[in-house]
Design an enzyme around this catalytic site. Structure first.
Site, PDB file in Angstrom:
ATOM      1  N   HIS A  43       0.817  -1.152   0.110  1.00  0.00           N
ATOM      2  CA  HIS A  43      -0.038   0.071   0.181  1.00  0.00           C
ATOM      3  C   HIS A  43       1.059   1.353   0.081  1.00  0.00           C
ATOM      4  O   HIS A  43       1.673   1.606   1.039  1.00  0.00           O
ATOM      5  CB  HIS A  43      -0.915  -0.064   1.281  1.00  0.00           C
ATOM      6  CG  HIS A  43      -1.850   1.111   1.151  1.00  0.00           C
ATOM      7  ND1 HIS A  43      -2.736   1.359   2.304  1.00  0.00           N
ATOM      8  CD2 HIS A  43      -2.155   2.159   0.587  1.00  0.00           C
ATOM      9  CE1 HIS A  43      -3.456   2.493   2.282  1.00  0.00           C
ATOM     10  NE2 HIS A  43      -2.966   2.773   1.099  1.00  0.00           N
ATOM     11  N   GLU A  70      -2.035  -1.319  -3.609  1.00  0.00           N
ATOM     12  CA  GLU A  70      -2.893  -0.835  -2.939  1.00  0.00           C
ATOM     13  C   GLU A  70      -2.825   0.813  -3.074  1.00  0.00           C
ATOM     14  O   GLU A  70      -1.695   1.417  -2.624  1.00  0.00           O
ATOM     15  CB  GLU A  70      -3.300  -0.982  -1.567  1.00  0.00           C
ATOM     16  CG  GLU A  70      -3.624  -2.726  -1.588  1.00  0.00           C
ATOM     17  CD  GLU A  70      -3.824  -3.188  -0.094  1.00  0.00           C
ATOM     18  OE1 GLU A  70      -4.319  -4.052  -0.029  1.00  0.00           O
ATOM     19  OE2 GLU A  70      -3.356  -2.453   0.714  1.00  0.00           O
ATOM     20  N   HIS A 191      -8.297  -8.003   5.268  1.00  0.00           N
ATOM     21  CA  HIS A 191      -8.244  -7.149   6.421  1.00  0.00           C
ATOM     22  C   HIS A 191      -8.495  -7.668   7.615  1.00  0.00           C
ATOM     23  O   HIS A 191      -9.632  -8.441   7.909  1.00  0.00           O
ATOM     24  CB  HIS A 191      -9.310  -5.987   6.320  1.00  0.00           C
ATOM     25  CG  HIS A 191      -8.796  -4.775   7.036  1.00  0.00           C
ATOM     26  ND1 HIS A 191      -7.595  -4.016   6.922  1.00  0.00           N
ATOM     27  CD2 HIS A 191      -9.403  -4.487   8.503  1.00  0.00           C
ATOM     28  CE1 HIS A 191      -7.582  -2.986   8.036  1.00  0.00           C
ATOM     29  NE2 HIS A 191      -8.492  -3.351   8.875  1.00  0.00           N
TER      30      HIS A 191
END
EC number: 2.6.99.2
Length: 239
Positions: A43, A70, A191
């Site tokens: 990310h 991400e 997640h």
């Protein structure tokens, strides 16, 4: 069984804690792939709190499975992705004050901007996934953008306490998985997934990939990256 994408952000978190050059996320990615991971996820946040631009550029040249980037759906991030050309992009919500991504992308509330980012990336040959809550309205909005994938946010399931609450959240994920596929979307999830809660999600019909980071890196501190990845692959098929 779905494939395993390993998020290596927290390797960079350790490095950035001392503003030094180690541990190197690219070196970690090599070990993770050798251990059997099917993909690498990073990310690149707007505040660059862990992964840096250079990390993504190096990973693009060295990752041998696939690289999933991400990022927020901003003009600057889209331009970066178009330059680096990862194998996939996952668009995520982002707030500077959050510790980690706290919820799914509100696709319905910003369908024009998200749709534009999806169009620009996919026209360049980069498939896009949208990180969304397991909510029918968000899935329908995601389909309207033309995105190829959704990644279902599993945070509520991961945080549920008690068997009844966990079953309820898992049922919502299962329904969302079915709804997404009916809309023509391919489905990933992630997640908060751990060695202890991953198996039921891995068994959901149509689930293609699970993206897991913190649990694997935390385990790796004790047993090493390769063993931590192998154990997660085993946990995905357990139960």
């Amino acid at each position: 069984m779905p494939t395993l994408g390993v998020n290596i952000d927290h390797v960079a978190t350790i490095r950035q804690a001392r503003r030094t050059v180690e541990p190197d996320p690219a070196a970690a990615a090599v070990l993770v792939e050798l251990a059997g991971a099917d993909g690498i996820t990073v990310h690149l946040r707007e505040d660059r709190r862990h992964i840096q631009d250079r990390d993504v550029e190096i990973l693009r040249r060295t990752v041998r499975t696939h690289l999933n980037l991400e990022m927020a759906a901003t003009r600057a991030m889209v331009d970066f992705a178009l330059d680096v050309r990862p194998d996939y992009v996952t668009l995520v919500p982002e707030r500077r004050e959050e510790v980690t991504t706290e919820g799914g992308l509100d696709v319905g509330g910003q369908i024009a901007s998200v749709g534009l980012a999806v169009e620009q990336l996919q026209c360049a040959g980069i498939p896009v996934s949208l990180f969304v809550d397991p909510d029918a309205a968000q899935l329908q909005a995601s389909a309207r953008t033309g995105a190829k994938f959704v990644e279902l946010h599993t945070g509520r399931y991961a945080e549920a306490r008690g068997e009844q609450a966990q079953r309820s959240e898992l049922a919502q994920l299962a329904a969302a998985c079915d709804e997404a596929q009916a809309l023509g979307l391919r489905v990933n999830a992630g997640h908060g997934l751990t060695y202890w809660n991953v198996a039921p999600v891995a068994r959901l019909s149509g689930m293609e990939e699970l993206n897991i980071g913190h649990s694997i890196i935390a385990r790796a501190v004790l047993v090493g990256l390769e063993r931590a990845v192998r154990e997660m692959k085993q946990a995905m098929i357990a139960g």
